[in-house]
Design an enzyme around this catalytic site. Structure first.
Site, short mmCIF file in Angstrom:
data_model
loop_
_atom_site.label_atom_id
_atom_site.label_comp_id
_atom_site.label_asym_id
_atom_site.label_seq_id
_atom_site.Cartn_x
_atom_site.Cartn_y
_atom_site.Cartn_z
N GLY A 52 -27.62 35.63 -27.99
CA GLY A 52 -28.77 34.97 -27.86
C GLY A 52 -29.41 34.64 -26.43
N CYS A 53 -29.96 33.51 -26.37
CA CYS A 53 -30.56 33.07 -25.10
C CYS A 53 -29.53 33.07 -24.09
CB CYS A 53 -31.21 31.61 -25.23
SG CYS A 53 -31.85 30.81 -23.86
N PHE A 54 -29.75 33.75 -22.98
CA PHE A 54 -28.83 33.93 -21.87
C PHE A 54 -28.60 32.63 -21.12
CE2 PHE A 54 -32.29 36.47 -19.66
CZ PHE A 54 -33.16 35.55 -19.29
N TRP A 55 -29.15 31.68 -21.23
CA TRP A 55 -28.94 30.42 -20.50
C TRP A 55 -27.54 29.68 -21.05
CZ3 TRP A 55 -34.36 27.71 -21.53
CH2 TRP A 55 -35.34 28.34 -20.62
N VAL A 57 -25.31 31.25 -22.58
CA VAL A 57 -24.31 32.19 -22.44
C VAL A 57 -23.64 32.26 -21.03
CG1 VAL A 57 -23.65 34.67 -22.97
CG2 VAL A 57 -25.31 33.66 -24.23
#
Length: 215
Positions: A52-55, A57
């Site tokens: 999902g959103c890489f922030w 992760v």
């Protein structure tokens, strides 16, 4: 900029945006560890995960011990050196991916897989929660036959663990050999370190990955 009529579908490579030859520029050092982003030291290994959103992760992994660097980027698609705007169009084929550089003598790929499976929903297809589109798909891009074998085995184990908790949805995680990884724009790198109150949609489904040697 054109956009895909349905961002939740995979794009035909022949219809993908062309991209560019020059990579996006990023800071040479990791904002948290201060280690250099490139090159990867010879004694280190690399893992690629899309959750999902890489922030969120990226933060999950840089918070782990013995992680050398993490980087937000794009992989799994066709467009060379894409921009975030192009990713959001649905016309690149890429997923938002985090590259993890780690010391295999101090951390294991199995441990990274455990973090992967337990911290997102791998059965949502081309979305992750409220983030909808092919860029948010669940993905593991492997760099060696050993990684690939472990990734496939872990998917089977996690599927069984889901079924044991009456979650019979099929896992939709893409597991393929890694292609090119393109760094995201510098403002995306270590975003939640620079913006602690920023958006993070990361969250698991309450299922634990059994040990790999357990049935």
């Amino acid at each position: 900029m054109p956009t895909s009529a349905n961002k939740s579908l995979s794009i035909d490579p022949h219809s993908a945006l062309p991209g560019r030859t020059e990579p996006l520029k990023v800071s040479p050092n990791h904002a948290v560890t201060d280690h250099t982003i490139e090159p990867v030291p010879e004694n280190m290994e690399v893992a690629y995960f899309g959750m999902g959103c890489f922030w969120g992760v990226e933060r999950l992994f840089w918070q782990q011990p013995d992680i050398y660097t993490t980087s937000a980027g794009y992989s799994g698609g066709t467009t060379a050196n894409p921009t975030y705007e192009e990713i959001c169009s649905g016309l690149t084929g890429h997923a938002e991916v985090v590259r993890i550089v780690y010391d295999p003598a101090k951390n294991s790929y199995e441990n990274l897989l455990k973090l992967f499976w337990e911290n997102h929903d791998p059965a949502q297809g081309m979305r992750q929660g409220g983030d909808i589109g092919s860029q948010y798909r669940s993905a593991i891009y492997t760099v060696s036959p050993q990684q690939h074998e472990l990734a496939l085995a872990s998917r089977e184990h996690f599927q069984k663990a889901m079924q044991q908790q009456s979650d019979n949805r099929p896992i939709t995680t893409e597991i393929t050999e890694a292609g090119p990884f393109y760094f995201a724009e510098d403002y995306h790198q270590q975003y939640l370190f620079k913006n602690p109150e920023g958006y993070c949609g990361l969250g698991g489904i309450g299922v634990c990955l059994p040990k790999m040697n357990e049935n």
